[in-house]
Design an enzyme around this catalytic site. Structure first.
Site, PDB file in Angstrom:
ATOM      1  N   HIS A   1       5.735  -7.873   9.060  1.00  0.00           N
ATOM      2  CA  HIS A   1       4.671  -8.917   8.651  1.00  0.00           C
ATOM      3  C   HIS A   1       5.206  -9.831   7.705  1.00  0.00           C
ATOM      4  O   HIS A   1       4.960  -9.641   6.431  1.00  0.00           O
ATOM      5  CB  HIS A   1       3.358  -8.089   8.343  1.00  0.00           C
ATOM      6  CG  HIS A   1       3.560  -6.844   7.399  1.00  0.00           C
ATOM      7  ND1 HIS A   1       4.313  -6.838   6.024  1.00  0.00           N
ATOM      8  CD2 HIS A   1       3.039  -5.648   7.390  1.00  0.00           C
ATOM      9  CE1 HIS A   1       4.157  -5.719   5.513  1.00  0.00           C
ATOM     10  NE2 HIS A   1       3.729  -4.793   6.499  1.00  0.00           N
TER      11      HIS A   1
ATOM     12  N   ASP B   1      -1.067  -4.159  12.267  1.00  0.00           N
ATOM     13  CA  ASP B   1      -0.852  -3.660  11.127  1.00  0.00           C
ATOM     14  C   ASP B   1      -2.204  -2.739  10.999  1.00  0.00           C
ATOM     15  O   ASP B   1      -2.668  -2.254   9.717  1.00  0.00           O
ATOM     16  CB  ASP B   1      -0.491  -4.263   9.804  1.00  0.00           C
ATOM     17  CG  ASP B   1       0.137  -3.382   8.648  1.00  0.00           C
ATOM     18  OD1 ASP B   1       0.130  -2.190   9.021  1.00  0.00           O
ATOM     19  OD2 ASP B   1       0.188  -3.896   7.619  1.00  0.00           O
TER      20      ASP B   1
ATOM     21  N   ALA C   1       0.743  -1.453  -0.069  1.00  0.00           N
ATOM     22  CA  ALA C   1       0.006  -0.140  -0.067  1.00  0.00           C
ATOM     23  C   ALA C   1       0.706   1.201  -0.116  1.00  0.00           C
ATOM     24  O   ALA C   1       0.251   2.416   0.059  1.00  0.00           O
ATOM     25  CB  ALA C   1      -0.838  -0.016   1.211  1.00  0.00           C
TER      26      ALA C   1
ATOM     27  N   ASN D   1       3.639 -11.048   4.050  1.00  0.00           N
ATOM     28  CA  ASN D   1       3.221 -10.007   3.225  1.00  0.00           C
ATOM     29  C   ASN D   1       4.115  -8.963   2.807  1.00  0.00           C
ATOM     30  O   ASN D   1       4.874  -8.391   3.849  1.00  0.00           O
ATOM     31  CB  ASN D   1       2.001  -9.266   4.313  1.00  0.00           C
ATOM     32  CG  ASN D   1       0.903 -10.498   4.962  1.00  0.00           C
ATOM     33  OD1 ASN D   1       0.673 -10.752   5.938  1.00  0.00           O
ATOM     34  ND2 ASN D   1       0.004 -10.831   3.864  1.00  0.00           N
ATOM     35  N   GLY D   2       3.902  -8.539   1.651  1.00  0.00           N
ATOM     36  CA  GLY D   2       4.906  -7.387   1.210  1.00  0.00           C
ATOM     37  C   GLY D   2       6.322  -8.030   1.126  1.00  0.00           C
ATOM     38  O   GLY D   2       7.439  -7.522   1.075  1.00  0.00           O
TER      39      GLY D   2
HETATM   40 ZN    ZN Z   1       2.003  -1.443   8.086  1.00  0.00          ZN
END
Ligand code: ZN
Length: 430
Positions: free
Chosen positions: A236, A297, A145, A239-240
């Site tokens: 995380h 998050d 994001a 994720n990412g």
């Molecule tokens: Zn974040």
């Protein structure tokens, strides 16, 4: 402050549960946490007698969230005054998160410095523990994001400016090891460790070797600095990040191996949206609860209605509690459009879901309390109910729903059913 507060219930410790447990708080600190006999022996028998046993409730240490962008309509990366941020802090506090880092997102350097200065006020007021900077030295490919236009190469100078702007309250920063200027002499990771800020590996498309290089460099740097904070974290995990493939293992393999060795703590957004419950359960099994940090998050929509919100420079749509980046019609096909843009859970929800996924209760609680406290160098102060610690206590029902929260021994107001009381005053761009 000398008032004595007694709570009873099933006391969750780091590796056991005391069935008829008691926490006695005095002067904002834990005086006793143990059995009724322990409290009587410490001279609090008369105080304990006035409080009935509560076998249907749990007593947890106040939760510690290392990765949190807001809630209750407030978006930490977007605030221009400390007052605007406070509803986000209180939204999570009412749900048992008594210690949190306010997370920024990638933005223009001038914006980051301004936001850091604002949020530092909340740290100075004792409302938050400090700041987490997520970016701007992140992978374009795995940006999630984060605004692509604001990503940049590593700059130790910007790190030092940010540390200064945050007046010493910058605690962690997410970096991608393959971004030029992050690892090696004179790089971002070195500047962070020098400033007492913990690097966190994330939003990366790097190789296993690149991740290993960052992990080894930070580990050595933290040890040389005396080891007061750390280990470094993975932002995380999964994720990412480039996914794990057996012929191109990427950063995940390096992170799991480092966590299994005790050289890293891996964040998991165990909210049922970002990761399958089986992934959460498996990682606990692989690396042990001592090396896992449960995080939210969370973004502005945590605890409030679906709708349109800001996350730094990006616009986010929340539907049925799932936040996604709003695609821009003008920008054409783009892999990051529609990316999950933060969570909407509270940390206690993540703990509950981890338990439902099959993680033992004491392990799930530990990963949301003692482990993140250790990472921040706050063991003995927060994250465990032990004598001398801050009297931060989360009382829940048998299903881990918050009933009562104490912070520094004081009652946090609006806990039960608070979801209905929250007024979303700060929803932007709806
Ligand atoms: Zn974040």
């Amino acid at each position: 402050m000398s008032e004595v507060v007694v709570v009873r219930g099933r006391l969750v410790r780091e590796s056991s549960v005391v069935d008829d447990g008691v926490v006695v708080a005095s002067g904002g600190r834990v005086a006793v946490a143990g059995s009724v006999a322990d409290a009587v022996a410490a001279g609090f028998g008369a105080d304990v007698e006035q409080v009935p046993p509560a076998p249907g409730t749990y007593l947890l240490p106040g939760l510690v969230d290392l990765h949190n962008h807001g809630g209750g309509g407030a978006s930490f990366p977007d605030v221009t005054t400390a007052e605007q941020a406070l509803p986000g802090v209180l939204e999570h506090r009412r749900h048992g998160t008594t210690t949190l880092l306010a997370s920024l997102v990638t933005a223009q350097p001038a914006v980051l410095l301004e936001r850091a200065a604002v949020l530092a006020e909340l740290a100075e007021a004792g409302e938050i523990e400090g700041l987490h900077a997520e970016g701007p030295f992140l992978s374009h490919r795995r940006r999630g994001a984060h605004n692509p236009a604001d990503l940049q190469e590593g700059s130790a100078e910007l790190v030092r400016d940010l540390v200064r702007a945050a007046r010493g309250h910058l605690r962690t920063m997410t970096v991608a090891p393959e971004v030029p200027g992050v690892v090696g002499p004179g790089g971002v990771a070195e500047a962070l460790v020098e400033a007492g800020v913990l690097p966190s590996l994330g939003h990366t498309d790097g190789t296993t070797e690149q991740a290993e290089t960052l992990i080894a460099q930070v580990r050595a740097g933290l040890a040389a600095a005396g080891g007061a904070i750390g280990p470094l974290t993975a932002t995380h995990l999964f994720n990412g990040m480039r996914p794990l493939h057996h012929r191109a293992p990427g950063p995940i393999a390096a992170c799991l191996a480092a966590a299994a060795r005790g050289d890293m703590a891996v964040e998991l957004i165990g909210d049922g949206v970002h990761l399958d419950p089986a992934t959460v359960r498996s990682v606990f099994d692989m690396v042990g609860a001592a090396n896992v940090v449960l995080v939210t998050d969370a973004m502005a929509a945590a605890g409030v209605a679906d709708g349109r919100y800001d996350l730094g420079p990006m616009s986010v749509e929340v539907r049925e509690g799932v936040a996604r980046i709003v695609p821009e019609p003008s920008s054409g096909a783009d892999a990051a459009e529609g990316a999950i843009a933060g969570g909407t859970a509270h940390l206690v929800d993540v703990v509950r879901l981890a338990v439902r996924a099959g993680v033992p209760l004491v392990d799930a609680v530990r990963a949301a309390t003692a482990v993140p406290a250790h990472v921040l160098g706050l063991s003995g102060e927060v994250g465990a109910l032990v004598p001398g610690a801050r009297a931060d206590v989360l009382v829940t029902d048998a299903d881990l729903r918050p009933l009562r929260v104490l912070r520094h021994g004081a009652e946090v107001s609006g806990v039960a059913g608070s979801r209905d009381d929250v007024v979303d005053t700060d929803v932007v761009g709806a």
